[in-house]
Design an enzyme around this catalytic site. Sequence first.
Site, mmCIF file in Angstrom:
data_model
loop_
_atom_site.group_PDB
_atom_site.id
_atom_site.type_symbol
_atom_site.label_atom_id
_atom_site.label_comp_id
_atom_site.label_asym_id
_atom_site.label_seq_id
_atom_site.Cartn_x
_atom_site.Cartn_y
_atom_site.Cartn_z
ATOM 1 N N GLY A 46 0.815 -1.209 0.000
ATOM 2 C CA GLY A 46 0.000 0.000 0.000
ATOM 3 C C GLY A 46 0.849 1.259 0.000
ATOM 4 O O GLY A 46 2.081 1.204 0.022
ATOM 5 N N SER A 47 0.175 2.399 0.011
ATOM 6 C CA SER A 47 0.881 3.673 -0.149
ATOM 7 C C SER A 47 1.816 3.970 1.014
ATOM 8 O O SER A 47 2.941 4.440 0.813
ATOM 9 C CB SER A 47 -0.133 4.811 -0.316
ATOM 10 O OG SER A 47 -1.024 4.856 0.785
ATOM 11 N N THR A 48 1.391 3.670 2.245
ATOM 12 C CA THR A 48 2.256 3.942 3.399
ATOM 13 C C THR A 48 3.428 2.971 3.423
ATOM 14 O O THR A 48 4.568 3.359 3.710
ATOM 15 C CB THR A 48 1.449 3.867 4.716
ATOM 16 O OG1 THR A 48 0.248 4.633 4.576
ATOM 17 C CG2 THR A 48 2.244 4.441 5.879
ATOM 18 N N ALA A 88 -2.518 0.380 7.480
ATOM 19 C CA ALA A 88 -3.857 -0.102 7.839
ATOM 20 C C ALA A 88 -4.886 0.851 7.252
ATOM 21 O O ALA A 88 -4.591 2.017 6.980
ATOM 22 C CB ALA A 88 -4.015 -0.188 9.351
ATOM 23 N N ASP A 89 -6.092 0.337 7.071
ATOM 24 C CA ASP A 89 -7.198 1.174 6.609
ATOM 25 C C ASP A 89 -7.988 1.739 7.783
ATOM 26 O O ASP A 89 -8.541 2.831 7.696
ATOM 27 C CB ASP A 89 -8.103 0.364 5.680
ATOM 28 C CG ASP A 89 -7.342 -0.108 4.443
ATOM 29 O OD1 ASP A 89 -6.805 0.756 3.731
ATOM 30 O OD2 ASP A 89 -7.254 -1.322 4.218
ATOM 31 N N GLU A 141 -0.630 -10.727 3.355
ATOM 32 C CA GLU A 141 -0.235 -9.935 4.529
ATOM 33 C C GLU A 141 -0.377 -10.763 5.802
ATOM 34 O O GLU A 141 0.517 -10.775 6.655
ATOM 35 C CB GLU A 141 -1.081 -8.660 4.610
ATOM 36 C CG GLU A 141 -0.702 -7.628 3.552
ATOM 37 C CD GLU A 141 -1.649 -6.441 3.457
ATOM 38 O OE1 GLU A 141 -1.310 -5.485 2.756
ATOM 39 O OE2 GLU A 141 -2.732 -6.479 4.079
ATOM 40 N N LYS A 178 -7.582 -4.163 7.254
ATOM 41 C CA LYS A 178 -6.591 -4.034 6.206
ATOM 42 C C LYS A 178 -7.138 -4.692 4.939
ATOM 43 O O LYS A 178 -8.149 -5.350 4.986
ATOM 44 C CB LYS A 178 -5.275 -4.718 6.620
ATOM 45 C CG LYS A 178 -4.567 -3.997 7.775
ATOM 46 C CD LYS A 178 -3.333 -4.702 8.280
ATOM 47 C CE LYS A 178 -2.407 -5.181 7.210
ATOM 48 N NZ LYS A 178 -2.044 -4.125 6.214
ATOM 49 N N GLY A 199 -7.386 -2.909 1.817
ATOM 50 C CA GLY A 199 -7.864 -1.968 0.811
ATOM 51 C C GLY A 199 -7.119 -2.130 -0.505
ATOM 52 O O GLY A 199 -7.669 -1.916 -1.580
#
Length: 220
Positions: free
Chosen positions: A29-31, A83-84, A103, A94, A96
Amino acid sequence: MTQDELKQQVAIAAIEYVVPDTFIGVGTGSTANFFIDELAKIKGKIKGAVASSEATAERLKDHGIPVMELNSVDELSVYIDGADEADPKLNLIKGGGGALTREKIVLAVAKQFVCIADDSKKVAVLGKFPLPIEVIPMARSYVAREVVKRFGGEPVLREGFTTDNGNVILDIHGLEITDPVAMETELNGIVGVVTNGLFAARNADIFLCGTANGVETIKA
Protein backbone atom coordinates in the site's frame (compact mmCIF):
# COMPACT_ATOMS: atom_id res chain seq x y z
CA MET A 1 0.79 18.57 6.76
CA THR A 2 -0.46 16.63 3.76
CA GLN A 3 -1.45 12.98 4.08
CA ASP A 4 1.67 12.00 2.13
CA GLU A 5 3.84 13.99 4.54
CA LEU A 6 2.22 12.18 7.49
CA LYS A 7 2.85 8.82 5.79
CA GLN A 8 6.48 9.69 5.18
CA GLN A 9 6.83 10.76 8.82
CA VAL A 10 5.68 7.35 10.13
CA ALA A 11 7.75 5.52 7.51
CA ILE A 12 10.88 7.24 8.83
CA ALA A 13 9.86 6.44 12.43
CA ALA A 14 9.38 2.75 11.54
CA ILE A 15 13.04 2.40 10.56
CA GLU A 16 13.86 2.35 14.30
CA TYR A 17 12.04 -1.01 14.55
CA VAL A 18 14.13 -2.66 11.83
CA VAL A 19 16.41 -5.20 13.52
CA PRO A 20 19.88 -5.38 11.89
CA ASP A 21 21.04 -8.69 10.37
CA THR A 22 17.52 -10.16 10.25
CA PHE A 23 14.82 -10.77 7.67
CA ILE A 24 11.83 -8.43 7.85
CA GLY A 25 8.30 -8.54 6.45
CA VAL A 26 7.01 -5.64 4.37
CA GLY A 27 3.37 -4.84 3.73
CA THR A 28 1.47 -3.40 0.80
CA GLY A 29 0.00 0.00 0.00
CA SER A 30 0.88 3.67 -0.15
CA THR A 31 2.26 3.94 3.40
CA ALA A 32 4.25 0.72 3.02
CA ASN A 33 5.71 2.20 -0.17
CA PHE A 34 7.04 5.17 1.79
CA PHE A 35 8.59 2.70 4.23
CA ILE A 36 10.27 0.77 1.40
CA ASP A 37 11.80 4.02 0.14
CA GLU A 38 13.23 4.69 3.62
CA LEU A 39 14.36 1.07 4.02
CA ALA A 40 16.41 1.43 0.84
CA LYS A 41 18.67 3.89 2.68
CA ILE A 42 19.72 1.18 5.18
CA LYS A 43 19.33 -1.89 2.96
CA GLY A 44 22.83 -3.11 3.78
CA LYS A 45 21.85 -3.58 7.43
CA ILE A 46 19.24 -6.32 6.84
CA LYS A 47 19.55 -9.83 5.40
CA GLY A 48 16.51 -9.32 3.20
CA ALA A 49 12.76 -8.77 3.08
CA VAL A 50 9.68 -10.89 2.50
CA ALA A 51 7.00 -9.09 0.49
CA SER A 52 3.26 -9.40 1.04
CA SER A 53 2.42 -8.74 -2.62
CA GLU A 54 3.89 -8.78 -6.11
CA ALA A 55 3.76 -4.96 -6.14
CA THR A 56 5.80 -4.74 -2.92
CA ALA A 57 8.31 -7.29 -4.22
CA GLU A 58 8.83 -5.20 -7.35
CA ARG A 59 9.39 -2.00 -5.37
CA LEU A 60 11.85 -3.73 -3.03
CA LYS A 61 13.76 -5.17 -6.00
CA ASP A 62 13.82 -1.77 -7.73
CA HIS A 63 15.66 -0.45 -4.67
CA GLY A 64 18.10 -3.38 -4.68
CA ILE A 65 16.70 -4.85 -1.46
CA PRO A 66 17.00 -8.68 -1.45
CA VAL A 67 13.53 -10.27 -1.65
CA MET A 68 13.15 -13.70 -0.08
CA GLU A 69 10.50 -16.38 -0.54
CA LEU A 70 8.65 -16.88 2.75
CA ASN A 71 9.14 -20.65 2.52
CA SER A 72 12.90 -20.15 2.77
CA VAL A 73 12.70 -18.03 5.95
CA ASP A 74 11.91 -19.44 9.41
CA GLU A 75 11.29 -16.16 11.21
CA LEU A 76 10.90 -12.44 10.57
CA SER A 77 12.01 -10.01 13.26
CA VAL A 78 9.27 -7.52 12.41
CA TYR A 79 6.40 -6.98 9.99
CA ILE A 80 5.76 -3.37 8.99
CA ASP A 81 2.57 -2.43 7.18
CA GLY A 82 -0.16 0.18 6.96
CA ALA A 83 -3.86 -0.10 7.84
CA ASP A 84 -7.20 1.17 6.61
CA GLU A 85 -8.63 1.47 10.15
CA ALA A 86 -7.28 0.97 13.68
CA ASP A 87 -9.35 0.83 16.87
CA PRO A 88 -8.08 1.69 20.39
CA LYS A 89 -7.00 -1.95 20.99
CA LEU A 90 -5.03 -1.90 17.71
CA ASN A 91 -7.42 -4.25 15.98
CA LEU A 92 -7.22 -3.35 12.30
CA ILE A 93 -9.05 -3.43 9.02
CA LYS A 94 -6.59 -4.03 6.21
CA GLY A 95 -6.84 -5.14 2.60
CA GLY A 96 -7.86 -1.97 0.81
CA GLY A 97 -5.06 -2.82 -1.61
CA GLY A 98 -6.27 -6.41 -1.92
CA ALA A 99 -3.20 -8.13 -0.44
CA LEU A 100 -4.85 -9.20 2.84
CA THR A 101 -4.19 -12.95 2.59
CA ARG A 102 -0.49 -12.66 1.88
CA GLU A 103 -0.23 -9.93 4.53
CA LYS A 104 -1.69 -12.31 7.13
CA ILE A 105 0.63 -15.12 6.07
CA VAL A 106 3.75 -12.94 6.28
CA LEU A 107 2.58 -11.52 9.62
CA ALA A 108 2.18 -15.05 11.03
CA VAL A 109 5.95 -15.56 10.75
CA ALA A 110 6.88 -12.21 12.35
CA LYS A 111 7.81 -11.69 16.00
CA GLN A 112 6.47 -8.12 16.07
CA PHE A 113 3.86 -6.18 14.09
CA VAL A 114 4.42 -2.45 13.67
CA CYS A 115 1.51 -0.68 12.00
CA ILE A 116 2.17 2.66 10.31
CA ALA A 117 -0.62 5.05 9.31
CA ASP A 118 -1.79 8.63 9.56
CA ASP A 119 -4.31 9.71 12.19
CA SER A 120 -7.24 9.60 9.75
CA LYS A 121 -7.14 5.81 10.22
CA LYS A 122 -7.90 5.97 13.97
CA VAL A 123 -11.50 5.02 14.79
CA ALA A 124 -13.50 4.19 17.92
CA VAL A 125 -15.21 1.21 16.24
CA LEU A 126 -14.11 -0.64 13.10
CA GLY A 127 -16.38 -0.85 10.08
CA LYS A 128 -16.76 2.53 8.43
CA PHE A 129 -14.08 1.43 5.96
CA PRO A 130 -15.53 -1.47 3.93
CA LEU A 131 -14.26 -4.83 5.20
CA PRO A 132 -12.52 -6.80 2.43
CA ILE A 133 -13.00 -10.56 2.18
CA GLU A 134 -10.95 -12.65 -0.25
CA VAL A 135 -13.21 -15.29 -1.76
CA ILE A 136 -12.80 -18.26 -4.12
CA PRO A 137 -14.63 -17.01 -7.27
CA MET A 138 -17.25 -19.79 -7.44
CA ALA A 139 -18.28 -19.08 -3.82
CA ARG A 140 -18.82 -15.35 -4.32
CA SER A 141 -22.63 -15.28 -4.21
CA TYR A 142 -22.88 -17.85 -1.41
CA VAL A 143 -20.39 -15.97 0.77
CA ALA A 144 -22.19 -12.67 0.15
CA ARG A 145 -25.51 -14.21 1.28
CA GLU A 146 -23.92 -15.76 4.38
CA VAL A 147 -22.29 -12.47 5.40
CA VAL A 148 -25.58 -10.58 5.14
CA LYS A 149 -27.43 -13.31 7.05
CA ARG A 150 -24.91 -13.35 9.91
CA PHE A 151 -23.64 -9.77 10.11
CA GLY A 152 -25.74 -7.50 7.91
CA GLY A 153 -23.89 -5.01 5.79
CA GLU A 154 -23.80 -4.68 2.03
CA PRO A 155 -21.33 -6.86 0.10
CA VAL A 156 -19.97 -5.30 -3.10
CA LEU A 157 -17.78 -7.19 -5.56
CA ARG A 158 -14.54 -5.30 -6.24
CA GLU A 159 -14.97 -4.96 -10.00
CA GLY A 160 -12.09 -5.76 -12.31
CA PHE A 161 -9.82 -6.87 -9.46
CA THR A 162 -8.15 -10.23 -9.00
CA THR A 163 -5.86 -10.95 -6.04
CA ASP A 164 -2.30 -12.23 -6.42
CA ASN A 165 -3.81 -15.62 -5.50
CA GLY A 166 -6.33 -15.53 -8.37
CA ASN A 167 -9.38 -14.81 -6.21
CA VAL A 168 -11.97 -12.03 -5.91
CA ILE A 169 -12.66 -9.49 -3.17
CA LEU A 170 -16.02 -8.73 -1.59
CA ASP A 171 -16.02 -5.37 0.22
CA ILE A 172 -18.61 -5.32 3.01
CA HIS A 173 -20.05 -1.84 3.56
CA GLY A 174 -22.06 -0.55 6.51
CA LEU A 175 -20.69 -2.69 9.35
CA GLU A 176 -20.16 -1.75 12.98
CA ILE A 177 -17.66 -4.28 14.32
CA THR A 178 -17.88 -4.44 18.10
CA ASP A 179 -16.19 -7.85 18.51
CA PRO A 180 -13.54 -8.03 15.79
CA VAL A 181 -11.86 -11.20 17.10
CA ALA A 182 -15.10 -13.20 17.05
CA MET A 183 -16.12 -11.79 13.68
CA GLU A 184 -12.73 -12.55 12.11
CA THR A 185 -12.99 -16.16 13.25
CA GLU A 186 -16.59 -16.64 12.13
CA LEU A 187 -16.03 -15.07 8.71
CA ASN A 188 -13.06 -17.34 8.10
CA GLY A 189 -15.30 -20.32 8.90
CA ILE A 190 -17.59 -19.61 5.94
CA VAL A 191 -16.81 -22.09 3.15
CA GLY A 192 -15.21 -20.30 0.23
CA VAL A 193 -13.64 -17.51 2.29
CA VAL A 194 -9.85 -17.45 2.00
CA THR A 195 -9.50 -14.81 4.71
CA ASN A 196 -10.90 -11.43 5.70
CA GLY A 197 -9.38 -8.03 6.37
CA LEU A 198 -9.80 -8.07 10.14
CA PHE A 199 -6.43 -8.25 11.88
CA ALA A 200 -7.71 -8.85 15.41
CA ALA A 201 -6.76 -12.39 16.40
CA ARG A 202 -3.26 -11.11 15.63
CA ASN A 203 -3.46 -7.34 15.99
CA ALA A 204 -0.72 -4.73 15.86
CA ASP A 205 1.81 -4.59 18.69
CA ILE A 206 2.73 -0.98 18.00
CA PHE A 207 0.89 1.70 16.02
CA LEU A 208 3.02 4.58 14.75
CA CYS A 209 0.37 7.21 14.07
CA GLY A 210 1.26 10.27 12.01
CA THR A 211 -0.22 13.51 13.34
CA ALA A 212 0.33 17.21 12.65
CA ASN A 213 2.27 17.31 15.95
CA GLY A 214 4.56 14.39 15.12
CA VAL A 215 4.45 10.62 15.41
CA GLU A 216 2.35 9.19 18.24
CA THR A 217 3.45 5.73 19.43
CA ILE A 218 0.49 3.61 20.61
CA LYS A 219 1.06 0.18 22.13
CA ALA A 220 -1.50 -2.63 22.35
